[in-house]
Write a protein that holds these residues in place. Structure first.
Motif, PDB file in Angstrom:
ATOM      1  N   PRO A 185      21.299 -81.958 -16.341  1.00 45.16           N
ATOM      2  CA  PRO A 185      21.123 -81.427 -15.001  1.00 45.16           C
ATOM      3  C   PRO A 185      19.833 -81.625 -14.504  1.00 45.16           C
ATOM      4  CG  PRO A 185      22.365 -80.003 -16.462  1.00 45.16           C
ATOM      5  CD  PRO A 185      21.718 -81.219 -17.333  1.00 45.16           C
ATOM      6  N   GLY A 186      19.707 -81.948 -13.412  1.00 43.80           N
ATOM      7  CA  GLY A 186      18.241 -82.209 -12.589  1.00 43.80           C
ATOM      8  C   GLY A 186      17.629 -83.398 -12.877  1.00 43.80           C
ATOM      9  N   GLN A 187      18.198 -84.371 -14.023  1.00 47.47           N
ATOM     10  CA  GLN A 187      17.512 -85.544 -14.204  1.00 47.47           C
ATOM     11  C   GLN A 187      18.793 -86.687 -14.313  1.00 47.47           C
ATOM     12  OE1 GLN A 187      14.375 -86.678 -14.081  1.00 47.47           O
ATOM     13  NE2 GLN A 187      13.591 -84.593 -13.559  1.00 47.47           N
ATOM     14  N   PRO A 188      18.795 -87.797 -13.753  1.00 47.10           N
ATOM     15  CA  PRO A 188      17.731 -88.086 -12.846  1.00 47.10           C
ATOM     16  C   PRO A 188      18.019 -87.735 -11.561  1.00 47.10           C
ATOM     17  CG  PRO A 188      19.487 -90.097 -13.124  1.00 47.10           C
ATOM     18  CD  PRO A 188      19.803 -88.490 -14.038  1.00 47.10           C
ATOM     19  N   THR A 189      16.951 -87.538 -10.539  1.00 47.78           N
ATOM     20  CA  THR A 189      17.429 -87.232  -9.272  1.00 47.78           C
ATOM     21  C   THR A 189      17.869 -88.222  -8.605  1.00 47.78           C
ATOM     22  OG1 THR A 189      15.127 -87.816  -8.681  1.00 47.78           O
ATOM     23  CG2 THR A 189      15.436 -85.761  -9.575  1.00 47.78           C
ATOM     24  N   ALA A 190      18.185 -88.206  -7.352  1.00 47.35           N
ATOM     25  CA  ALA A 190      18.757 -89.151  -6.361  1.00 47.35           C
ATOM     26  C   ALA A 190      17.572 -90.105  -6.113  1.00 47.35           C
ATOM     27  CB  ALA A 190      19.445 -88.312  -4.824  1.00 47.35           C
ATOM     28  N   CYS A 191      16.395 -89.596  -5.894  1.00 47.45           N
ATOM     29  CA  CYS A 191      15.107 -90.608  -5.756  1.00 47.45           C
ATOM     30  C   CYS A 191      15.136 -91.534  -6.907  1.00 47.45           C
ATOM     31  CB  CYS A 191      13.966 -89.853  -5.384  1.00 47.45           C
ATOM     32  SG  CYS A 191      13.807 -88.880  -4.088  1.00 47.45           S
ATOM     33  N   ALA A 192      15.304 -90.872  -8.223  1.00 47.53           N
ATOM     34  CA  ALA A 192      15.156 -91.812  -9.387  1.00 47.53           C
ATOM     35  C   ALA A 192      16.178 -93.010  -9.330  1.00 47.53           C
ATOM     36  CB  ALA A 192      15.425 -91.203 -10.572  1.00 47.53           C
ATOM     37  N   LEU A 193      17.470 -92.441  -8.989  1.00 46.05           N
ATOM     38  CA  LEU A 193      18.567 -93.788  -8.852  1.00 46.05           C
ATOM     39  C   LEU A 193      18.087 -94.385  -7.776  1.00 46.05           C
ATOM     40  CD1 LEU A 193      21.738 -91.287  -9.388  1.00 46.05           C
ATOM     41  CD2 LEU A 193      20.665 -92.934 -11.109  1.00 46.05           C
ATOM     42  N   ARG A 194      17.848 -93.950  -6.833  1.00 47.42           N
ATOM     43  CA  ARG A 194      17.584 -94.955  -5.453  1.00 47.42           C
ATOM     44  C   ARG A 194      16.423 -96.149  -5.749  1.00 47.42           C
ATOM     45  NH1 ARG A 194      14.881 -91.888  -1.934  1.00 47.42           N
ATOM     46  NH2 ARG A 194      16.788 -90.276  -1.940  1.00 47.42           N
ATOM     47  N   GLU A 195      15.543 -95.849  -6.860  1.00 49.79           N
ATOM     48  CA  GLU A 195      14.788 -96.971  -7.087  1.00 49.79           C
ATOM     49  C   GLU A 195      15.339 -98.097  -8.040  1.00 49.79           C
ATOM     50  OE1 GLU A 195      11.806 -95.007  -9.475  1.00 49.79           O
ATOM     51  OE2 GLU A 195      10.689 -93.921  -7.941  1.00 49.79           O
ATOM     52  N   LYS A 196      16.538 -97.806  -8.695  1.00 56.50           N
ATOM     53  CA  LYS A 196      17.361 -98.882  -9.096  1.00 56.50           C
ATOM     54  C   LYS A 196      18.742 -98.883  -8.750  1.00 56.50           C
ATOM     55  CE  LYS A 196      15.071 -98.010 -13.713  1.00 56.50           C
ATOM     56  NZ  LYS A 196      15.388 -97.588 -15.155  1.00 56.50           N
ATOM     57  N   LEU A 197      18.925 -98.639  -7.557  1.00 58.56           N
ATOM     58  CA  LEU A 197      20.305 -98.710  -6.915  1.00 58.56           C
ATOM     59  C   LEU A 197      21.047-100.049  -7.006  1.00 58.56           C
ATOM     60  CD1 LEU A 197      21.912 -96.291  -5.727  1.00 58.56           C
ATOM     61  CD2 LEU A 197      21.129 -97.394  -3.484  1.00 58.56           C
ATOM     62  N   ASP A 198      20.296-100.979  -6.992  1.00 60.46           N
ATOM     63  CA  ASP A 198      20.830-102.382  -6.997  1.00 60.46           C
ATOM     64  C   ASP A 198      21.424-102.639  -8.548  1.00 60.46           C
ATOM     65  OD1 ASP A 198      18.450-102.840  -7.764  1.00 60.46           O
ATOM     66  OD2 ASP A 198      18.070-104.461  -6.644  1.00 60.46           O
ATOM     67  N   SER A 199      20.764-101.872  -9.344  1.00 63.30           N
ATOM     68  CA  SER A 199      21.347-102.146 -11.018  1.00 63.30           C
ATOM     69  C   SER A 199      22.457-101.429 -11.099  1.00 63.30           C
ATOM     70  CB  SER A 199      20.221-101.583 -11.934  1.00 63.30           C
ATOM     71  OG  SER A 199      19.083-102.153 -11.735  1.00 63.30           O
ATOM     72  N   PHE A 200      22.958-100.435 -10.166  1.00 65.07           N
ATOM     73  CA  PHE A 200      24.185 -99.824 -10.254  1.00 65.07           C
ATOM     74  C   PHE A 200      25.313-100.181  -9.291  1.00 65.07           C
ATOM     75  CE2 PHE A 200      20.683 -96.816 -11.353  1.00 65.07           C
ATOM     76  CZ  PHE A 200      20.544 -96.807 -12.623  1.00 65.07           C
ATOM     77  N   LEU A 201      25.022-100.463  -8.071  1.00 57.40           N
ATOM     78  CA  LEU A 201      26.005-100.661  -7.109  1.00 57.40           C
ATOM     79  C   LEU A 201      25.769-102.226  -6.324  1.00 57.40           C
ATOM     80  CD1 LEU A 201      25.892 -97.421  -4.942  1.00 57.40           C
ATOM     81  CD2 LEU A 201      27.600 -98.200  -6.681  1.00 57.40           C
ATOM     82  N   PRO A 202      26.728-102.831  -5.936  1.00 55.08           N
ATOM     83  CA  PRO A 202      26.738-104.114  -5.321  1.00 55.08           C
ATOM     84  C   PRO A 202      25.619-104.009  -4.419  1.00 55.08           C
ATOM     85  CG  PRO A 202      28.759-103.728  -5.616  1.00 55.08           C
ATOM     86  CD  PRO A 202      28.126-102.496  -5.892  1.00 55.08           C
ATOM     87  N   ALA A 203      24.977-105.319  -4.119  1.00 57.17           N
ATOM     88  CA  ALA A 203      23.888-105.349  -3.068  1.00 57.17           C
ATOM     89  C   ALA A 203      24.202-105.169  -1.637  1.00 57.17           C
ATOM     90  CB  ALA A 203      23.194-106.922  -3.108  1.00 57.17           C
ATOM     91  N   HIS A 204      25.346-105.606  -1.379  1.00 52.31           N
ATOM     92  CA  HIS A 204      25.871-105.442   0.046  1.00 52.31           C
ATOM     93  C   HIS A 204      26.185-103.750   0.173  1.00 52.31           C
ATOM     94  CE1 HIS A 204      29.912-105.596  -2.040  1.00 52.31           C
ATOM     95  NE2 HIS A 204      30.209-105.021  -0.721  1.00 52.31           N
TER      96      HIS A 204
END
Length: 465
Positions: A185-204
């Motif tokens: 809870p509280g970690q990771p934040t949405a900001c932390a996920l945003r930094e590696k977003l293309d590691s988790f979701l398709p580029a498009h």
């Protein structure tokens, strides 16, 4: 070289051109680099490289990685470059095929001469196209599961496996669990996920706007919920029973969960080929043109995927289609897919024309997959690879994955987006005529039980064209 000898297709997400993969030395000892799905490499010191078979190299890789016997069937050696990929049969000699690479490119690709001259393949250890999904479910070895997971993840992130937004978030959440550990809870934040977003979701799906997740592109899908949607899915990832240290030590349940989710995709485990299809005529001048597609062929059927829009245009099980191909020596290199449909309420046979220099390879692979399926057991409705519109005019069979039937799902067929030749037997015309051919497609029709492809007979109510 045909589909029973090796499968050439469209390059995958981890395409590389490593000139040192297959060395050009003679009979002396040589180092061969074999690349894994996670981009790591396995160096092998081998003797008499020119005569070494793919089976012998495969065995050497398994010994270095200490993989169990199931890896012999689950994986195969591939020769891959940015222009072409080929799954090798055990008897193939990678060194000799590497020396013939330019000939293969000239035969099976439209690449410019300069690109052909510079291209060289790398050896990759990847999933075997002929390995059934049901056997994959029986695997328990962590390293085998990890390699399968890494390859599936690469195909999802590269949008080679088109997924709906909800499925992308669920798969991305499992990647978060593997890479970041259990959700706290509280970690990771949405900001932390945003930094590696293309590691988790398709580029498009990762287009950002003002620091927030932008609306997802694609027709028939709702706007994305942003990093928060991924975070919510991450929060819902279930942990295995046991102590915290045991949970950290074993990622196998999460690898398996990722693969099970990918099994819901009807084109999972396919070999991919590049081609083009005609666009439906539009506008006052009836201009059409062509659009690039990927043709995915697996043990379960054939899927035609829009390369730009990242969704399925047509999905057919083998018992729902008839097929043939023409070569450049005859007319042009084309794969023909024939299936049941309707034209303004009238039952017709539909022909889809796929332009590709790999038509011969696709036809051979279809034939070989059918032989394998007939040698084992017919596909059941629960194992259907077709979308709800794959056989227009008929009721879709029941499925164990109802989420794939969602209206607007990227894995559903979009026959209305196809430009097909519609006809009834004996050439009676509806809109367009059957192409001039000396042999009938019906000679390659299947008989795999109920639901097989059926020829549409002409009726007196049809308009004469």
């Amino acid at each position: 070289m045909d589909g029973t000898e090796g499968n050439a297709g469209q390059p995958g997400p981890a395409d590389r051109s490593h000139r040192s993969s297959v060395s050009s030395v003679g009979a002396r000892a040589a180092d061969v680099l074999v690349y894994l799905a996670d981009d790591t490499m396995v160096p092998l010191a081998v003797e008499n490289l020119p005569s070494l078979t793919a089976h012998e190299l495969h065995q050497a890789v398994r010994e270095v990685l200490q993989l169990p016997d199931v890896a012999l069937d689950a994986f195969a050696l591939w020769l891959v470059s940015p222009l072409l990929e080929v799954q090798l049969k055990p008897k193939h000699q990678p060194y000799k095929l590497g020396r013939q690479w330019q000939e293969l490119l000239l035969r099976f690709t439209d690449a410019p001469d300069d690109d052909v001259a510079m291209d060289e393949p790398s050896l990759q250890f990847r999933r075997n196209v002929f390995f059934p999904k049901r056997q994959e479910l029986q695997i328990h070895d962590k390293e085998v599961l990890r390699l399968l997971y890494e390859e599936a993840k690469g195909n999802v992130l590269a949008a080679r496996y088109p997924c709906d937004v909800e499925d992308c978030e669920a798969l991305g959440a499992l990647v978060c669990r593997v890479q970041l550990g259990p959700y706290q809870p509280g970690q990771p934040t949405a900001c932390a996920l945003r930094e590696k977003l293309d590691s988790f979701l398709p580029a498009h799906l990762c287009k950002r706007g003002h620091g927030l997740f932008a609306a997802l592109r694609g027709r028939g899908t709702k706007a994305g919920t942003g990093e928060q949607g991924l975070l919510n899915a991450y929060r819902r990832v279930k942990e295995v029973a046991g102590s915290e240290s045991e949970q950290e030590a074993s990622l196998s349940p999460h690898y398996r969960a990722y693969l099970l989710k990918c099994h819901e995709l009807p084109f999972y485990g396919s070999a991919f080929f590049h081609g083009e299809i005609d666009k439906p005529a539009q506008g006052f001048l009836h201009r059409g043109g062509q659009k690039p597609v990927s043709v995915a062929i697996s043990l379960e059927g054939v899927h035609v995927i829009d390369s730009r829009e990242k969704h399925v245009l047509l999905g057919l099980r083998f018992q729902e289609l008839s097929w043939d191909h023409t070569s450049p020596e005859e007319e042009e290199s084309v794969l023909w897919l024939e299936f049941d449909g309707d034209n303004e309420g009238t039952p017709v046979n539909k022909l889809l024309k796929i332009y590709s220099k790999q038509a011969e390879l696709m036809s051979s692979l279809i034939e070989y997959c059918i032989e394998l399926s007939q040698a084992t057991e017919p596909a059941t409705p629960q194992e259907s690879a077709a979308g709800p519109a794959s056989a227009a005019g008929s009721s879709p069979p029941p499925t164990q994955h109802p989420q794939l039937r969602r209206q607007g799902s990227v894995v559903c067929s979009r026959i209305q987006h196809l430009s097909t030749i519609d006809y009834v037997e004996e050439g009676e015309q509806i809109k367009r005529v059957k192409p001039k051919r000396s042999t009938s497609f019906f000679s390659r029709q299947l008989s795999l039980g109920q639901g097989s492809y059926a020829v549409v007979q002409p009726t007196e109510s049809l308009e004469q064209g």
